[in-house]
Design a protein around this motif. Sequence first.
Motif, PDB file in Angstrom:
ATOM      1  N   VAL A  37       2.256 -15.410   9.913  1.00  0.00           N
ATOM      2  CA  VAL A  37       1.978 -14.006  10.314  1.00  0.00           C
ATOM      3  C   VAL A  37       2.901 -13.684  11.541  1.00  0.00           C
ATOM      4  N   TYR A  38       4.005 -12.913  11.254  1.00  0.00           N
ATOM      5  CA  TYR A  38       4.807 -12.641  12.373  1.00  0.00           C
ATOM      6  C   TYR A  38       4.707 -11.396  12.980  1.00  0.00           C
ATOM      7  N   LEU A  39       4.341 -11.407  14.225  1.00  0.00           N
ATOM      8  CA  LEU A  39       3.906 -10.210  14.808  1.00  0.00           C
ATOM      9  C   LEU A  39       4.680 -10.045  16.093  1.00  0.00           C
ATOM     10  N   ASP A  40       5.931 -10.745  16.264  1.00  0.00           N
ATOM     11  CA  ASP A  40       6.631 -10.374  17.441  1.00  0.00           C
ATOM     12  C   ASP A  40       7.971  -9.875  17.312  1.00  0.00           C
ATOM     13  N   ASN A  41       7.918  -8.941  16.630  1.00  0.00           N
ATOM     14  CA  ASN A  41       8.935  -8.073  16.393  1.00  0.00           C
ATOM     15  C   ASN A  41       9.669  -7.178  17.335  1.00  0.00           C
ATOM     16  N   ALA A  42       9.240  -7.113  18.544  1.00  0.00           N
ATOM     17  CA  ALA A  42       9.888  -6.360  19.461  1.00  0.00           C
ATOM     18  C   ALA A  42      10.582  -7.555  20.307  1.00  0.00           C
ATOM     19  N   ALA A  43      10.414  -8.761  20.251  1.00  0.00           N
ATOM     20  CA  ALA A  43      11.207  -9.725  20.789  1.00  0.00           C
ATOM     21  C   ALA A  43      12.413  -9.797  19.751  1.00  0.00           C
ATOM     22  N   THR A  44      12.256  -9.996  18.453  1.00  0.00           N
ATOM     23  CA  THR A  44      13.262  -9.929  17.532  1.00  0.00           C
ATOM     24  C   THR A  44      12.856  -9.773  16.192  1.00  0.00           C
ATOM     25  N   SER A  45      13.480  -8.948  15.455  1.00  0.00           N
ATOM     26  CA  SER A  45      13.021  -8.623  13.831  1.00  0.00           C
ATOM     27  C   SER A  45      13.560  -9.893  12.902  1.00  0.00           C
ATOM     28  N   GLN A  46      12.884 -10.094  11.833  1.00  0.00           N
ATOM     29  CA  GLN A  46      13.404 -10.836  10.856  1.00  0.00           C
ATOM     30  C   GLN A  46      14.546 -10.201  10.059  1.00  0.00           C
ATOM     31  N   LYS A  47      15.197 -11.054   9.469  1.00  0.00           N
ATOM     32  CA  LYS A  47      16.485 -10.386   8.787  1.00  0.00           C
ATOM     33  C   LYS A  47      16.530 -10.401   7.302  1.00  0.00           C
ATOM     34  N   PRO A  48      16.792  -9.373   6.401  1.00  0.00           N
ATOM     35  CA  PRO A  48      16.601  -9.578   5.175  1.00  0.00           C
ATOM     36  C   PRO A  48      17.727 -10.682   4.665  1.00  0.00           C
ATOM     37  N   LEU A  49      17.502 -10.807   3.388  1.00  0.00           N
ATOM     38  CA  LEU A  49      18.508 -11.799   2.787  1.00  0.00           C
ATOM     39  C   LEU A  49      19.974 -11.084   2.661  1.00  0.00           C
ATOM     40  N   SER A  50      19.991  -9.967   2.532  1.00  0.00           N
ATOM     41  CA  SER A  50      21.287  -9.325   2.411  1.00  0.00           C
ATOM     42  C   SER A  50      22.135  -9.347   3.588  1.00  0.00           C
ATOM     43  N   VAL A  51      21.560  -9.365   4.829  1.00  0.00           N
ATOM     44  CA  VAL A  51      22.098  -9.738   5.969  1.00  0.00           C
ATOM     45  C   VAL A  51      22.650 -11.220   6.231  1.00  0.00           C
ATOM     46  N   ASN A 398       5.191  -5.889   7.848  1.00  0.00           N
ATOM     47  CA  ASN A 398       3.857  -6.099   8.215  1.00  0.00           C
ATOM     48  C   ASN A 398       2.644  -5.436   7.318  1.00  0.00           C
ATOM     49  N   THR A 399       1.698  -6.286   7.149  1.00  0.00           N
ATOM     50  CA  THR A 399       0.492  -5.640   6.302  1.00  0.00           C
ATOM     51  C   THR A 399      -0.663  -5.353   7.157  1.00  0.00           C
ATOM     52  N   LYS A 400      -1.461  -4.785   6.481  1.00  0.00           N
ATOM     53  CA  LYS A 400      -2.737  -4.520   7.002  1.00  0.00           C
ATOM     54  C   LYS A 400      -3.792  -5.801   6.757  1.00  0.00           C
ATOM     55  N   GLN A 401      -3.217  -6.683   5.791  1.00  0.00           N
ATOM     56  CA  GLN A 401      -3.912  -7.892   5.495  1.00  0.00           C
ATOM     57  C   GLN A 401      -3.539  -8.897   6.642  1.00  0.00           C
ATOM     58  N   GLU A 402      -2.315  -8.948   7.178  1.00  0.00           N
ATOM     59  CA  GLU A 402      -2.061  -9.588   8.496  1.00  0.00           C
ATOM     60  C   GLU A 402      -2.620  -9.222   9.632  1.00  0.00           C
ATOM     61  N   ILE A 403      -3.053  -7.923   9.797  1.00  0.00           N
ATOM     62  CA  ILE A 403      -3.704  -7.499  10.958  1.00  0.00           C
ATOM     63  C   ILE A 403      -5.345  -7.978  10.796  1.00  0.00           C
ATOM     64  N   ASP A 404      -5.678  -8.238   9.790  1.00  0.00           N
ATOM     65  CA  ASP A 404      -7.074  -8.384   9.431  1.00  0.00           C
ATOM     66  C   ASP A 404      -6.917  -9.783   9.801  1.00  0.00           C
ATOM     67  N   THR A 405      -5.877 -10.669   9.422  1.00  0.00           N
ATOM     68  CA  THR A 405      -5.899 -12.089   9.780  1.00  0.00           C
ATOM     69  C   THR A 405      -5.822 -12.144  11.239  1.00  0.00           C
ATOM     70  N   LEU A 406      -5.158 -11.464  12.266  1.00  0.00           N
ATOM     71  CA  LEU A 406      -5.027 -11.347  13.607  1.00  0.00           C
ATOM     72  C   LEU A 406      -6.522 -11.249  14.156  1.00  0.00           C
ATOM     73  N   TYR A 407      -7.057 -10.091  13.463  1.00  0.00           N
ATOM     74  CA  TYR A 407      -8.584  -9.973  13.818  1.00  0.00           C
ATOM     75  C   TYR A 407      -9.646 -10.844  13.649  1.00  0.00           C
ATOM     76  N   ASN A 408      -9.352 -11.721  12.444  1.00  0.00           N
ATOM     77  CA  ASN A 408     -10.341 -12.820  12.456  1.00  0.00           C
ATOM     78  C   ASN A 408     -10.091 -13.885  13.443  1.00  0.00           C
ATOM     79  N   SER A 409      -9.029 -14.194  13.416  1.00  0.00           N
ATOM     80  CA  SER A 409      -8.540 -15.259  14.784  1.00  0.00           C
ATOM     81  C   SER A 409      -8.973 -15.103  15.806  1.00  0.00           C
ATOM     82  N   LEU A 410      -8.539 -13.675  16.443  1.00  0.00           N
ATOM     83  CA  LEU A 410      -8.830 -13.252  17.780  1.00  0.00           C
ATOM     84  C   LEU A 410     -10.248 -13.228  18.020  1.00  0.00           C
TER      85      LEU A 410
END
Length: 418
Positions: A37-51, A398-410
Motif C-alpha cells: 500500500v504505497y502512501l508516500d506520494n508526496a515524497a515521490t509518485s510511482q511511474k506508469p509503464l509508459s514512462v 490509491n483506493t479507499k480499500q487501501e485507506i481501510d487497510t491503513l485504518y485497520n493497521s493503525l
Amino acid sequence: MYRKDSVAKEGDAGFPVESIRKRFPILHQEVNGRPLVYLDNAATSQKPLSVIQALNQYYSTDNANIHRGAHALAARATDQFERTRQMVKSFINSPSEEQVIFTKGTTEGINLVASSFGRKFIQEGDEIIISAMEHHSNIVPWQMLCEEKGAELKVIPITDEGELILETYEKLLTPKTKLVAIQHVSNALGTVHPISGIIEKAHEVGAKVLVDAAQSSSHFLVDVQALDCDFLAFSAHKLYGPTGLGILYGKRELLEVMPPYQGGGEMIKEVDFDGTTFNDIPFKFEAGTPNIADVIAFQKALEFIQELGKDRILAHENELLSYATDKLGSIKGFIPVGTASQKVSVLSFLINGMHPFDVGMMLDAMGIAVRTGHHCAQPLMKRFNIEGTVRASFAVYNTKQEIDTLYNSLSRIAKRKN
Ligand code: C6P
C-alpha cells in the motif's frame, strides 16, 4: 482578495482507478508478506509503464547528445527533448517554451533563482519573505543569500491549524521586500495556500514572487499566466515522471537580464579567453549535457495526466483525503497535525504516546509505505513543538480499500497505547 483558489471538487464515481493501477507495475508486489500500500506520494509518485518504457526506448534507439551532433540520432534526441519543453509550456501555460528551463528538481530551480536573480537584484538591507511552513529547499538558499548580501529573511507565521497568518504577511510587505518565495501546497501538512492573493499583494509593493509548486503541480492546474507568478519551480518525479528532473519557469524580462547560474557547454554563444557571450534563454541556464532520457520520458507522464484530466485526478484525491480524514480520525489516540480548511492529498498525524518513526516501522511491517519525520520542514515541526509526524499522502492510483487497510493497521497499533 485572498479568494480560495478552488481546490474542492466532487468525487468521480466512474473514476477508473483499477485500470489506472494496472499501468503501474511497482504497485503489484508484496512487501513484508502483504500487498504493498504505497502512501508516500508526496515524497515521490510511482511511474506508469509508459514512462519506464520510454526510458528503455530512448536508450535502445535514440541515445545521443543534443543540440550539437550533425547525425540522425542527435537530431531525433534533440527533437524529442525540445518536444517535452513544448509540452511543459502547455502544461503550465507558459507564454513561450524559452521560459521553461530544465533543472534537476525543485531544489535546483530555487537555488538557480537564489544564485542568479539573487546575485543581481538583492542588495544589503533588502528583505525576502518566506513562510514558517517552507520545505528546507525554500529556506536554506534564501538564508545563504541573505547572509552573503546582508539582506534580511522575514517569515510569515502560521496558525495552529496550519494556515498562513495573512494579516501578518501584509504587514511584512514593505518597499524593502524584493522577493516572496512561497510554497503553493505544504508537503508536511497538505495546506493549500491562497497563492493568487499572496502574489497580488507582493506585486503591490513591487516584490517578485517565486512559487514552489513541488506539491501542487501533481494535483491541480497550475497556470503561470493566471497566477502572474515571476518564477515557478517543480519536480517531475512527483508528477509520475522520472527522478532527477525539474522545471523552472520564469518571466521573460527577468530571465533575460539574470546572469547564468553555471558556466559550461551549451550556455554560451562564443567563448574567447578575452570573454564569453552567453546563449539565449533557456539555454543560458542549461550548462552541460542535460538529463536527456528523463526529459524525453517525462512526455509520457504528462500524457498520462492529460489523458485522465487534472480535475478528475483532484476529485479522486480529494475524496480519498476526506475519507481518510474521517476514518482515521475515529481511531482512539489519533492526533491530526494540520487541519487547514483547504488541503490536498496529505494527512499528517501522530498516535498518542508513540514516536512517529515507530508507527512508520510498524506500518511498513504490514506492507504500508508512509513517510515519518520532519519532512524537511524542521522549523514547522518546531512551531508545533513536535519532532515529526507520520504522513500518508495520496495519488491517482490509491483506493479507499487501501485507506481501510491503513485504518485497520493503525487501529491495531494505536490500541497498544490508547
Ligand atoms: N519534498 C517530501 O517528502 P526535490 O527534492 O528538489 O524534488 O523537491 C524539493 C521540495 C521542495 N518543496 C517542497 C514543497 C517539497 O515537498 C519538496 C520535496 C519531498 O515532502 C521530499 S523531502
